[in-house]
Scaffold this motif. Structure first.
Motif, PDB file in Angstrom:
ATOM      1  N   PRO A   9       0.820  -1.219   0.000  1.00 19.39           N
ATOM      2  CA  PRO A   9       0.000   0.000   0.000  1.00 19.39           C
ATOM      3  C   PRO A   9       0.850   1.263   0.000  1.00 19.39           C
ATOM      4  O   PRO A   9       1.997   1.260   0.475  1.00 19.39           O
ATOM      5  CB  PRO A   9      -0.801  -0.127   1.306  1.00 19.39           C
ATOM      6  CG  PRO A   9      -0.787  -1.567   1.644  1.00 19.39           C
ATOM      7  CD  PRO A   9       0.540  -2.088   1.154  1.00 19.39           C
ATOM      8  N   GLY A  10       0.285   2.349  -0.490  1.00 18.69           N
ATOM      9  CA  GLY A  10       0.996   3.604  -0.635  1.00 18.69           C
ATOM     10  C   GLY A  10       1.676   4.134   0.617  1.00 18.69           C
ATOM     11  O   GLY A  10       2.782   4.688   0.522  1.00 18.69           O
ATOM     12  N   PRO A  11       1.087   4.018   1.814  1.00 20.37           N
ATOM     13  CA  PRO A  11       1.750   4.572   2.997  1.00 20.37           C
ATOM     14  C   PRO A  11       3.056   3.877   3.378  1.00 20.37           C
ATOM     15  O   PRO A  11       3.805   4.398   4.208  1.00 20.37           O
ATOM     16  CB  PRO A  11       0.698   4.376   4.102  1.00 20.37           C
ATOM     17  CG  PRO A  11      -0.603   4.321   3.391  1.00 20.37           C
ATOM     18  CD  PRO A  11      -0.315   3.630   2.100  1.00 20.37           C
ATOM     19  N   GLU A  36       6.294   7.026  -0.289  1.00 21.47           N
ATOM     20  CA  GLU A  36       7.393   7.911   0.079  1.00 21.47           C
ATOM     21  C   GLU A  36       8.697   7.161  -0.168  1.00 21.47           C
ATOM     22  O   GLU A  36       8.772   5.953   0.067  1.00 21.47           O
ATOM     23  CB  GLU A  36       7.269   8.281   1.551  1.00 21.47           C
ATOM     24  CG  GLU A  36       8.398   9.145   2.088  1.00 21.47           C
ATOM     25  CD  GLU A  36       8.161   9.496   3.550  1.00 21.47           C
ATOM     26  OE1 GLU A  36       7.638  10.593   3.811  1.00 21.47           O
ATOM     27  OE2 GLU A  36       8.479   8.656   4.414  1.00 21.47           O
ATOM     28  N   LEU A  37       9.735   7.884  -0.602  1.00 26.88           N
ATOM     29  CA  LEU A  37      10.993   7.239  -0.962  1.00 26.88           C
ATOM     30  C   LEU A  37      12.125   7.649  -0.025  1.00 26.88           C
ATOM     31  O   LEU A  37      12.200   8.795   0.422  1.00 26.88           O
ATOM     32  CB  LEU A  37      11.373   7.599  -2.395  1.00 26.88           C
ATOM     33  CG  LEU A  37      10.394   7.123  -3.469  1.00 26.88           C
ATOM     34  CD1 LEU A  37      10.829   7.629  -4.832  1.00 26.88           C
ATOM     35  CD2 LEU A  37      10.286   5.607  -3.470  1.00 26.88           C
ATOM     36  N   LEU A  38      12.996   6.675   0.239  1.00 28.72           N
ATOM     37  CA  LEU A  38      14.238   6.908   0.975  1.00 28.72           C
ATOM     38  C   LEU A  38      15.397   6.494   0.081  1.00 28.72           C
ATOM     39  O   LEU A  38      15.253   5.611  -0.766  1.00 28.72           O
ATOM     40  CB  LEU A  38      14.282   6.082   2.257  1.00 28.72           C
ATOM     41  CG  LEU A  38      13.115   6.206   3.235  1.00 28.72           C
ATOM     42  CD1 LEU A  38      13.340   5.276   4.420  1.00 28.72           C
ATOM     43  CD2 LEU A  38      12.935   7.633   3.698  1.00 28.72           C
ATOM     44  N   ILE A 196      -5.279  -0.279  12.890  1.00 26.19           N
ATOM     45  CA  ILE A 196      -3.910   0.192  12.715  1.00 26.19           C
ATOM     46  C   ILE A 196      -3.861   1.148  11.526  1.00 26.19           C
ATOM     47  O   ILE A 196      -4.340   0.819  10.437  1.00 26.19           O
ATOM     48  CB  ILE A 196      -2.947  -0.978  12.465  1.00 26.19           C
ATOM     49  CG1 ILE A 196      -2.918  -1.914  13.670  1.00 26.19           C
ATOM     50  CG2 ILE A 196      -1.549  -0.482  12.143  1.00 26.19           C
ATOM     51  CD1 ILE A 196      -2.330  -1.304  14.924  1.00 26.19           C
ATOM     52  N   VAL A 197      -3.284   2.326  11.720  1.00 28.47           N
ATOM     53  CA  VAL A 197      -3.154   3.307  10.651  1.00 28.47           C
ATOM     54  C   VAL A 197      -1.721   3.257  10.124  1.00 28.47           C
ATOM     55  O   VAL A 197      -0.767   3.449  10.881  1.00 28.47           O
ATOM     56  CB  VAL A 197      -3.479   4.727  11.145  1.00 28.47           C
ATOM     57  CG1 VAL A 197      -3.266   5.746  10.024  1.00 28.47           C
ATOM     58  CG2 VAL A 197      -4.908   4.797  11.665  1.00 28.47           C
ATOM     59  N   LEU A 198      -1.571   3.000   8.839  1.00 23.46           N
ATOM     60  CA  LEU A 198      -0.254   3.017   8.214  1.00 23.46           C
ATOM     61  C   LEU A 198       0.111   4.439   7.835  1.00 23.46           C
ATOM     62  O   LEU A 198      -0.705   5.171   7.269  1.00 23.46           O
ATOM     63  CB  LEU A 198      -0.242   2.141   6.967  1.00 23.46           C
ATOM     64  CG  LEU A 198      -0.509   0.646   7.161  1.00 23.46           C
ATOM     65  CD1 LEU A 198      -0.501  -0.057   5.812  1.00 23.46           C
ATOM     66  CD2 LEU A 198       0.506   0.027   8.092  1.00 23.46           C
ATOM     67  N   VAL A 199       1.355   4.818   8.127  1.00 25.23           N
ATOM     68  CA  VAL A 199       1.817   6.157   7.771  1.00 25.23           C
ATOM     69  C   VAL A 199       3.219   6.054   7.183  1.00 25.23           C
ATOM     70  O   VAL A 199       3.968   5.127   7.504  1.00 25.23           O
ATOM     71  CB  VAL A 199       1.848   7.099   8.994  1.00 25.23           C
ATOM     72  CG1 VAL A 199       0.452   7.323   9.544  1.00 25.23           C
ATOM     73  CG2 VAL A 199       2.782   6.567  10.076  1.00 25.23           C
ATOM     74  N   PRO A 200       3.606   6.981   6.307  1.00 24.27           N
ATOM     75  CA  PRO A 200       4.998   6.989   5.828  1.00 24.27           C
ATOM     76  C   PRO A 200       5.935   7.288   6.980  1.00 24.27           C
ATOM     77  O   PRO A 200       5.556   7.892   7.985  1.00 24.27           O
ATOM     78  CB  PRO A 200       5.003   8.104   4.775  1.00 24.27           C
ATOM     79  CG  PRO A 200       3.822   8.954   5.107  1.00 24.27           C
ATOM     80  CD  PRO A 200       2.804   8.055   5.705  1.00 24.27           C
ATOM     81  N   VAL A 201       7.181   6.848   6.826  1.00 24.82           N
ATOM     82  CA  VAL A 201       8.115   6.969   7.937  1.00 24.82           C
ATOM     83  C   VAL A 201       8.376   8.416   8.336  1.00 24.82           C
ATOM     84  O   VAL A 201       8.665   8.708   9.493  1.00 24.82           O
ATOM     85  CB  VAL A 201       9.446   6.248   7.592  1.00 24.82           C
ATOM     86  CG1 VAL A 201      10.184   6.964   6.486  1.00 24.82           C
ATOM     87  CG2 VAL A 201      10.318   6.089   8.821  1.00 24.82           C
TER      88      VAL A 201
END
Length: 207
Positions: A9-11, A36-38, A196-201
């Motif tokens: 998923p996107g997050p 989101e990219l690292l 549970i809510v997924l979020v970008p780091v």
């Protein structure tokens, strides 16, 4: 490899290897899917000589100028990343991460550029890096070589428990394996139904 962008998923934030031969298509696919990219920074592993971090790795025995040049090469591989991490092609650069002088140089550069750093060494397993501009990982999801399905599922359950206890938790998968993508993808897609809510780091980075 664009498999992660399609399977997760996107997050879920994704890290792009400094050695990716075709970074641009992967980056475009990940962005289109909302990830989101690292940028992955290769660093000297604990077993240098057994594990090869590649020619761009930051090394404990290298002069600061040489490590700075390698870091700039890594950071120039693609644009638009939110932060950096020491996860790189299955290695976490534990020996370099344990060297205060080298990490101070790295984190200073990260902070100067307004980015953040994700320490891939599990929180509590290693001493924290002073003034680190970003979070540390809580659980490595795919430990083992190769990791087992039961092991990954157990660590996902542990990550979820930790998130409920503390309010937030950060997990990382260090290798791109089909079983990891399958299990993490299934867990992530059903996370919201379990509260549970997924979020970008970047959402876990303190202001």
């Amino acid at each position: 490899d664009s498999r992660a962008a399609a399977a997760l998923p996107g997050p879920v934030s994704l890290a792009v290897s400094a050695y990716a031969r075709a970074a641009d298509p992967m980056v475009e696919a990940a962005r289109a899917a909302g990830h989101e990219l690292l940028a992955s920074v290769p660093m000297e592993p604990e077993r240098l000589g057994v594990d090869d971090p590649g020619p761009l790795a930051l090394l404990t025995g290298a002069p600061p100028a040489a490590n700075q040049a390698r870091l700039e090469q890594v950071m120039g591989r693609f644009q638009g990343y939110a932060g950096l991490t020491g996860v790189s092609d299955g290695l976490v650069g534990g020996r370099f991460a344990g060297q205060p002088s080298g990490m101070s140089q790295l984190t200073a550069e990260v902070g100067r550029r307004g980015l953040f750093w994700v320490d891939p060494r599990p929180r509590g397993a290693e001493p924290p890096t002073a003034d680190m501009p970003g979070p540390a990982v809580d659980i490595v999801l795919d430990e083992g070589d190769p990791p087992s399905r039961a092991g990954i599922e157990g660590r996902l359950a542990a990550l979820e428990r930790l998130a409920r206890q503390r309010g937030a938790a950060l997990g990382v998968a260090v290798r791109l394996r089909p079983v990891t993508l399958e299990l993490v993808g299934a867990w992530a897609r059903d996370a919201e139904a379990r509260g549970i809510v997924l979020v970008p780091v970047s959402s876990l980075v303190a202001p």
